[in-house]
Scaffold this motif. Structure first.
Motif, PDB file in Angstrom:
ATOM      1  N   LYS A 299       0.866   9.988 -12.513  1.00  0.00           N
ATOM      2  CA  LYS A 299       0.965   8.999 -13.593  1.00  0.00           C
ATOM      3  C   LYS A 299       1.649   7.715 -13.134  1.00  0.00           C
ATOM      4  CE  LYS A 299       5.247  10.637 -15.827  1.00  0.00           C
ATOM      5  NZ  LYS A 299       5.813  11.145 -17.098  1.00  0.00           N
ATOM      6  N   TYR A 300       2.229   7.764 -11.920  1.00  0.00           N
ATOM      7  CA  TYR A 300       2.845   6.558 -11.359  1.00  0.00           C
ATOM      8  C   TYR A 300       1.936   5.881 -10.325  1.00  0.00           C
ATOM      9  CZ  TYR A 300       7.027   8.189 -13.695  1.00  0.00           C
ATOM     10  OH  TYR A 300       7.922   8.602 -14.652  1.00  0.00           O
ATOM     11  N   ASN A 301       0.723   6.395 -10.209  1.00  0.00           N
ATOM     12  CA  ASN A 301      -0.287   5.746  -9.384  1.00  0.00           C
ATOM     13  C   ASN A 301       0.001   5.837  -7.885  1.00  0.00           C
ATOM     14  OD1 ASN A 301      -2.751   4.319  -9.189  1.00  0.00           O
ATOM     15  ND2 ASN A 301      -1.683   2.363  -8.972  1.00  0.00           N
TER      16      ASN A 301
ATOM     17  N   GLU B 238       0.818  -1.214   0.000  1.00  0.00           N
ATOM     18  CA  GLU B 238       0.000   0.000   0.000  1.00  0.00           C
ATOM     19  C   GLU B 238       0.851   1.263   0.000  1.00  0.00           C
ATOM     20  OE1 GLU B 238      -2.495  -3.313   1.412  1.00  0.00           O
ATOM     21  OE2 GLU B 238      -0.503  -2.599   2.019  1.00  0.00           O
ATOM     22  N   CYS B 239       2.040   1.190   0.627  1.00  0.00           N
ATOM     23  CA  CYS B 239       2.842   2.394   0.766  1.00  0.00           C
ATOM     24  C   CYS B 239       4.314   2.036   0.943  1.00  0.00           C
ATOM     25  CB  CYS B 239       2.360   3.258   1.939  1.00  0.00           C
ATOM     26  SG  CYS B 239       2.253   2.375   3.523  1.00  0.00           S
ATOM     27  N   CYS B 240       5.161   3.033   0.805  1.00  0.00           N
ATOM     28  CA  CYS B 240       6.589   2.820   1.007  1.00  0.00           C
ATOM     29  C   CYS B 240       7.205   4.074   1.594  1.00  0.00           C
ATOM     30  CB  CYS B 240       7.289   2.445  -0.300  1.00  0.00           C
ATOM     31  SG  CYS B 240       7.548   3.813  -1.467  1.00  0.00           S
TER      32      CYS B 240
ATOM     33  N   ALA C 170      -5.168   4.430  -5.255  1.00  0.00           N
ATOM     34  CA  ALA C 170      -6.447   3.770  -4.975  1.00  0.00           C
ATOM     35  C   ALA C 170      -6.600   3.493  -3.486  1.00  0.00           C
ATOM     36  CB  ALA C 170      -6.548   2.471  -5.770  1.00  0.00           C
ATOM     37  N   LYS C 171      -5.523   3.035  -2.844  1.00  0.00           N
ATOM     38  CA  LYS C 171      -5.583   2.746  -1.409  1.00  0.00           C
ATOM     39  C   LYS C 171      -5.768   4.019  -0.602  1.00  0.00           C
ATOM     40  CE  LYS C 171      -5.350  -1.681  -1.515  1.00  0.00           C
ATOM     41  NZ  LYS C 171      -6.495  -2.504  -1.029  1.00  0.00           N
ATOM     42  N   TRP C 172      -5.137   5.096  -1.038  1.00  0.00           N
ATOM     43  CA  TRP C 172      -5.310   6.374  -0.363  1.00  0.00           C
ATOM     44  C   TRP C 172      -6.761   6.843  -0.459  1.00  0.00           C
ATOM     45  CZ3 TRP C 172      -2.920   9.255   3.078  1.00  0.00           C
ATOM     46  CH2 TRP C 172      -3.259  10.598   3.220  1.00  0.00           C
ATOM     47  N   ASN C 173      -7.341   6.693  -1.626  1.00  0.00           N
ATOM     48  CA  ASN C 173      -8.716   7.138  -1.816  1.00  0.00           C
ATOM     49  C   ASN C 173      -9.720   6.305  -1.029  1.00  0.00           C
ATOM     50  OD1 ASN C 173      -7.923   9.206  -3.536  1.00  0.00           O
ATOM     51  ND2 ASN C 173      -8.167   7.970  -5.380  1.00  0.00           N
ATOM     52  N   GLU C 174      -9.336   5.088  -0.665  1.00  0.00           N
ATOM     53  CA  GLU C 174     -10.213   4.238   0.158  1.00  0.00           C
ATOM     54  C   GLU C 174     -10.259   4.678   1.612  1.00  0.00           C
ATOM     55  OE1 GLU C 174      -8.911   0.224  -0.221  1.00  0.00           O
ATOM     56  OE2 GLU C 174      -9.438   0.062  -2.355  1.00  0.00           O
TER      57      GLU C 174
ATOM     58  N   LYS D 203      -6.918   9.698   6.614  1.00  0.00           N
ATOM     59  CA  LYS D 203      -5.997  10.488   5.801  1.00  0.00           C
ATOM     60  C   LYS D 203      -5.321  11.567   6.647  1.00  0.00           C
ATOM     61  CE  LYS D 203      -8.347   9.978   1.315  1.00  0.00           C
ATOM     62  NZ  LYS D 203      -9.138  10.681   0.277  1.00  0.00           N
ATOM     63  N   SER D 204      -6.112  12.227   7.485  1.00  0.00           N
ATOM     64  CA  SER D 204      -5.580  13.285   8.338  1.00  0.00           C
ATOM     65  C   SER D 204      -4.578  12.724   9.338  1.00  0.00           C
ATOM     66  CB  SER D 204      -6.728  13.996   9.069  1.00  0.00           C
ATOM     67  OG  SER D 204      -6.241  15.040   9.880  1.00  0.00           O
ATOM     68  N   ILE D 205      -4.904  11.576   9.909  1.00  0.00           N
ATOM     69  CA  ILE D 205      -3.996  10.944  10.870  1.00  0.00           C
ATOM     70  C   ILE D 205      -2.695  10.540  10.191  1.00  0.00           C
ATOM     71  CG2 ILE D 205      -3.675   8.840  12.264  1.00  0.00           C
ATOM     72  CD1 ILE D 205      -6.621   9.108  13.082  1.00  0.00           C
ATOM     73  N   PHE D 206      -2.781   9.964   8.999  1.00  0.00           N
ATOM     74  CA  PHE D 206      -1.576   9.557   8.273  1.00  0.00           C
ATOM     75  C   PHE D 206      -0.692  10.771   7.993  1.00  0.00           C
ATOM     76  CE2 PHE D 206       1.154   8.345   4.840  1.00  0.00           C
ATOM     77  CZ  PHE D 206       1.328   6.973   4.920  1.00  0.00           C
TER      78      PHE D 206
END
Length: 362
Positions: free
Chosen positions: A141-143, A91-93, A251-255, A261-264
């Motif tokens: 463009k890199y998703n 999901e993230c890096c 896509a995972k961010w939008n979920e 999102k604010s906490i992240f």
């Protein structure tokens, strides 16, 4: 930071003390993510930023939002972290965007460009100068999206097996160096190498490379570079402030809910501040130990600095002619940098210069 304070800081708009803990927990869905780092666990400061974020997110959500951190190589190779986010493997890096200049040199602006901004200027640009808006338009463009996630401050110029006195000494030199700096020294005849942090020591020890830069005294001491290359140069003109970022699959961010999102983002801000604070605390004693162990500190000569800056500006002009996205960010970036140094010449530089001279006088 305590959980309730963090929740308030994350912008929930609630007085945490006014709501029972179970009610908060019940309103939050369970989310489990994986984050791959571009760094080994042994480098607790730079790798640790991902753990700072993971811990803060978990504490703010009563462990409802969990992010498990993996070191480089555990899921994917260290320098493929962004690819893993792009294709949805994770999901993230947590990575240095300039590792991906092979895809597009525009990635360099997410970390550092030679003779660019220092760390304070970078944060100002990211948060208040439109920098992240420009970068995220490029990252789209890199998703994935990018969020600032740490800074090393100005880095060292690296470890060399022999003295480097003039630009001519760079000719034929094989050096591990990141980002666009490799293309800059290539103009002066050097041979750049892109090598992950955990693989640098054996390459330097075996003589596969003649020099290597990483971060600074604390990390460099851990990696043992002083044992195989005696000359330690400064400053790292290619990283006046090397920024790290968290990349999150779009896509995972939008979920995520607005709350998550604010906490992240708030947790990423904590990691961003914590990394440089930790480096600034640990580098001074580390450089003392390295010198006591025999490291020979050397400043790059004015001649080398001037030649490298000239090569860097030539490189930017060449890339900008061919790459519209690079130019779209280069122009406002340089304008922001120039204005930043007008102010810092008046403020920080004058004060720091006085304090350095004052300290030298005892």
């Amino acid at each position: 930071m305590k959980r309730r304070q963090f929740v308030q800081a994350a912008g929930l708009g609630l007085a945490a003390g006014a709501i029972a803990k179970p009610a908060i927990a019940q309103s939050m869905p369970e989310v489990k993510w994986r984050m791959t780092s571009s760094f080994p666990k042994s480098l607790d400061t730079i790798y640790g930023a991902a753990e700072v974020l993971s811990k803060a997110v978990a504490e703010a959500t009563d462990n409802r939002f969990q992010i498990q951190v993996f070191a480089g190589g555990e899921i994917v190779p260290a320098l493929q972290a962004a690819d893993a986010v792009q294709n949805g493997t994770v999901e993230c890096c947590h990575t240095a965007p300039y590792y991906y200049v092979g895809k597009d040199p525009t990635f360099a602006f997410g970390t550092a460009v030679p003779f660019g901004m220092n760390s304070r200027q970078e944060n100002a640009w990211f948060y208040h100068g439109g920098g992240m808006d420009l970068l995220n338009a490029f990252y789209a463009k890199y998703n994935f999206i990018g969020i600032p996630g740490g800074n090393t401050g100005t880095q060292m110029g690296g470890w060399f097996r022999k003295e480097i006195k003039t630009p001519a000494d760079l000719n034929g030199l094989k050096m591990r160096i990141g980002g666009l700096a490799g293309r800059v020294i290539q103009k002066l005849g050097a041979v750049p190498q892109q090598i992950a942090g955990g693989d640098i020591y054996p390459a330097l020890e075996k003589g596969t490379i003649d020099a290597a830069e990483w971060v600074g005294p604390y990390d460099d001491e851990k990696l043992g570079f002083n044992k195989v290359a005696p000359f330690y140069y400064y400053p790292g003109w290619w990283e006046g402030g090397a920024a790290l970022q968290f990349f999150v699959n779009t896509a995972k961010w939008n979920e995520l809910s607005p709350t998550y999102k604010s906490i992240f983002k708030t947790a990423a801000g904590l990691a961003n501040v914590d990394m440089q604070a930790k480096y600034d605390a640990l580098n001074p004693p580390a450089v003392r130990r390295l010198v006591q162990a025999g490291a020979q500190l050397r400043p790059f000569s004015q001649e080398i600095m001037d030649a490298c800056q000239k090569a860097a500006l030539e490189l930017y002009a060449e890339i900008a002619k061919e790459n519209a996205e690079f130019k779209k960010i280069l122009d406002p970036y340089m304008a922001f940098r120039n204005d930043g140094y007008i102010w810092q010449q008046i403020s920080d530089f004058t004060y720091d210069n006085y304090m350095v001279r004052s300290r030298a006088k005892g």
